[in-house]
Design a protein around this motif. Structure first.
Motif, mmCIF file in Angstrom:
data_model
loop_
_atom_site.group_PDB
_atom_site.id
_atom_site.type_symbol
_atom_site.label_atom_id
_atom_site.label_comp_id
_atom_site.label_asym_id
_atom_site.label_seq_id
_atom_site.Cartn_x
_atom_site.Cartn_y
_atom_site.Cartn_z
ATOM 1 N N PHE A 88 -9.372 -1.022 -2.864
ATOM 2 C CA PHE A 88 -8.397 -1.463 -2.032
ATOM 3 C C PHE A 88 -8.242 -3.151 -2.039
ATOM 4 N N LEU A 89 -9.534 -3.320 -2.161
ATOM 5 C CA LEU A 89 -9.237 -5.012 -1.581
ATOM 6 C C LEU A 89 -8.928 -5.487 -3.242
ATOM 7 N N ALA A 90 -9.613 -4.404 -4.431
ATOM 8 C CA ALA A 90 -8.955 -5.167 -5.987
ATOM 9 C C ALA A 90 -7.815 -5.243 -6.097
ATOM 10 N N GLY A 91 -6.861 -4.738 -5.767
ATOM 11 C CA GLY A 91 -5.362 -4.233 -5.580
ATOM 12 C C GLY A 91 -5.202 -5.457 -4.330
ATOM 13 N N VAL A 92 -5.634 -5.760 -3.270
ATOM 14 C CA VAL A 92 -5.208 -7.777 -2.890
ATOM 15 C C VAL A 92 -5.212 -8.779 -3.638
ATOM 16 N N ALA A 93 -6.441 -8.602 -4.390
ATOM 17 C CA ALA A 93 -6.921 -9.676 -5.247
ATOM 18 C C ALA A 93 -5.915 -9.912 -5.778
ATOM 19 N N ASP A 94 -5.612 -8.526 -7.000
ATOM 20 C CA ASP A 94 -4.546 -8.642 -7.982
ATOM 21 C C ASP A 94 -3.234 -9.341 -7.105
ATOM 22 N N ALA A 95 -2.837 -8.943 -5.443
ATOM 23 C CA ALA A 95 -1.170 -9.281 -5.171
ATOM 24 C C ALA A 95 -1.737 -11.311 -4.698
ATOM 25 N N LEU A 96 -3.580 -11.438 -4.515
ATOM 26 C CA LEU A 96 -3.345 -13.071 -4.597
ATOM 27 C C LEU A 96 -3.367 -14.135 -5.259
ATOM 28 N N TYR A 97 -3.683 -13.338 -6.266
ATOM 29 C CA TYR A 97 -4.144 -14.214 -7.403
ATOM 30 C C TYR A 97 -3.275 -13.739 -9.441
ATOM 31 N N ALA A 110 0.821 -9.861 0.114
ATOM 32 C CA ALA A 110 -0.378 -9.425 0.143
ATOM 33 C C ALA A 110 -0.752 -8.932 0.858
ATOM 34 N N ILE A 111 -0.592 -9.003 2.469
ATOM 35 C CA ILE A 111 -0.368 -8.057 3.507
ATOM 36 C C ILE A 111 0.731 -6.673 3.536
ATOM 37 N N LEU A 112 1.645 -6.950 2.994
ATOM 38 C CA LEU A 112 2.273 -6.145 2.553
ATOM 39 C C LEU A 112 1.897 -5.124 1.600
ATOM 40 N N TYR A 113 1.506 -5.058 1.028
ATOM 41 C CA TYR A 113 0.689 -4.589 -0.110
ATOM 42 C C TYR A 113 -0.710 -3.261 0.341
ATOM 43 N N VAL A 114 -1.253 -4.048 1.589
ATOM 44 C CA VAL A 114 -2.254 -3.205 2.291
ATOM 45 C C VAL A 114 -1.196 -2.364 2.854
ATOM 46 N N LEU A 115 -0.688 -2.933 4.038
ATOM 47 C CA LEU A 115 -0.011 -2.014 4.990
ATOM 48 C C LEU A 115 0.920 -0.438 3.846
ATOM 49 N N GLN A 116 1.169 -1.090 3.090
ATOM 50 C CA GLN A 116 2.180 -0.106 2.234
ATOM 51 C C GLN A 116 0.859 0.743 1.867
ATOM 52 N N GLU A 117 0.051 0.223 0.748
ATOM 53 C CA GLU A 117 -0.745 1.518 0.056
ATOM 54 C C GLU A 117 -2.028 1.708 0.979
ATOM 55 N N ALA A 118 -2.170 1.024 2.326
ATOM 56 C CA ALA A 118 -3.128 2.362 2.851
ATOM 57 C C ALA A 118 -2.695 3.572 2.988
ATOM 58 N N ASP A 119 -0.727 3.361 2.886
ATOM 59 C CA ASP A 119 0.159 4.905 3.167
ATOM 60 C C ASP A 119 -0.042 6.157 2.127
ATOM 61 N N ASN A 120 -0.486 4.978 1.180
ATOM 62 C CA ASN A 120 -0.365 5.871 -0.638
ATOM 63 C C ASN A 120 -1.873 5.994 -0.483
ATOM 64 N N GLN A 121 -3.519 5.822 -0.116
ATOM 65 C CA GLN A 121 -4.836 5.963 -0.925
ATOM 66 C C GLN A 121 -5.201 6.887 0.114
ATOM 67 N N PRO A 122 -5.093 8.290 -0.221
ATOM 68 C CA PRO A 122 -5.993 9.260 0.722
ATOM 69 C C PRO A 122 -6.919 9.191 1.299
ATOM 70 N N LEU A 123 -7.727 8.776 1.147
ATOM 71 C CA LEU A 123 -8.821 8.641 2.298
ATOM 72 C C LEU A 123 -8.563 7.376 2.813
ATOM 73 N N ILE A 124 -8.300 6.209 2.747
ATOM 74 C CA ILE A 124 -7.647 5.504 4.291
ATOM 75 C C ILE A 124 -6.817 6.071 4.988
ATOM 76 N N ARG A 125 -5.811 6.704 3.815
ATOM 77 C CA ARG A 125 -4.945 7.217 5.319
ATOM 78 C C ARG A 125 -5.522 8.488 6.542
ATOM 79 N N ALA A 126 -6.202 9.191 5.382
ATOM 80 C CA ALA A 126 -6.794 9.910 6.419
ATOM 81 C C ALA A 126 -7.606 8.700 7.400
ATOM 82 N N VAL A 127 -8.578 8.165 7.180
ATOM 83 C CA VAL A 127 -9.865 7.413 8.160
ATOM 84 C C VAL A 127 -8.516 7.005 9.899
ATOM 85 N N ILE A 128 -7.347 6.269 8.657
ATOM 86 C CA ILE A 128 -6.461 5.662 9.510
ATOM 87 C C ILE A 128 -5.810 6.385 11.193
#
Length: 211
Positions: A88-97, A110-128
């Motif tokens: 997940f953080l690799a995607g954030v790094a791609d947004a920053l650099y 980058a922050i928007l990527y985190v907020l949106q992508e968390a809904d698209n990542q099954p495990l992170i979505r399940a945890v949240i």
């Protein structure tokens, strides 16, 4: 043994990858199968319902093998979340650099990527999702200050801020990165209605600390 050593030496001399010994290769494959199984079961039923026996059965490995590799259920949960969050953080790094020229807009993206992508990542979505309902013991691995995941997020943001604001003191950069990571995580758990507006406000609030 001699033939195997010759193949390894040949691969090394030819610039090719050196294959793992069979035992190491098996362990890597087993570990990945267990993590995949734990991920699938967590997405299906939530971590609270996942047992090592169920994970071992899904991965088609022995329960003692799972214990030997991860120690216990907590060790498996930690390894699972660390692996997922690194990706997940690799995607954030791609947004920053290298990112867009404007620092505020770059951070907002980058922050928007985190907020949106968390809904698209099954495990992170399940945890949240479970955390919003007051459950799921995987959440501390995403939020605890002393955990490597939290630290990894801070290190990523600190490094980016240091390149964008080289004149700032280290203490100011550390404070801003701490605010960015903490506020972003808090909005994952208790989200506002408009992710775009949330990302805009978080970027503005954090960068004011560097003015």
């Amino acid at each position: 043994m001699a033939a195997a050593m010759q193949r390894i030496e040949a691969a090394t001399l030819n610039g090719g990858p050196v294959p793992d010994p069979p035992r190491v290769a098996w362990r890597k494959q087993m570990r990945q199968r267990v993590l995949d199984a734990a991920r699938d079961l967590t997405c299906e039923a939530g971590w609270d319902q996942v047992s090592l026996s169920a994970v071992a059965a899904r991965a088609e490995v022995s329960r003692p093998s799972v214990y030997k590799e991860f120690g216990n259920r907590a060790g498996l949960g930690r390894a699972l979340v660390v692996l997922e969050t690194r990706q997940f953080l690799a995607g954030v790094a791609d947004a920053l650099y290298p990112g867009v020229p404007d620092s505020h807009d770059c951070l907002r993206v980058a922050i928007l990527y985190v907020l949106q992508e968390a809904d698209n990542q099954p495990l992170i979505r399940a945890v949240i999702t479970a955390a919003r309902k007051g459950s799921d013991s995987l959440l501390p691995y995403l939020t605890a200050r002393a955990d490597p995941i939290f630290d990894a997020g801070q290190i990523l943001v600190q490094g980016w801020l240091a390149t964008r604001y080289p004149q700032q003191r280290t203490e100011s950069v550390e404070l801003a990165s701490d605010v960015i990571v903490r506020m972003t995580i808090s909005h994952l758990i208790l989200p506002a209605d408009d992710k775009q507006l949330t990302a805009q406000r978080l970027a503005t609030a954090a960068l004011k600390l560097l003015q």
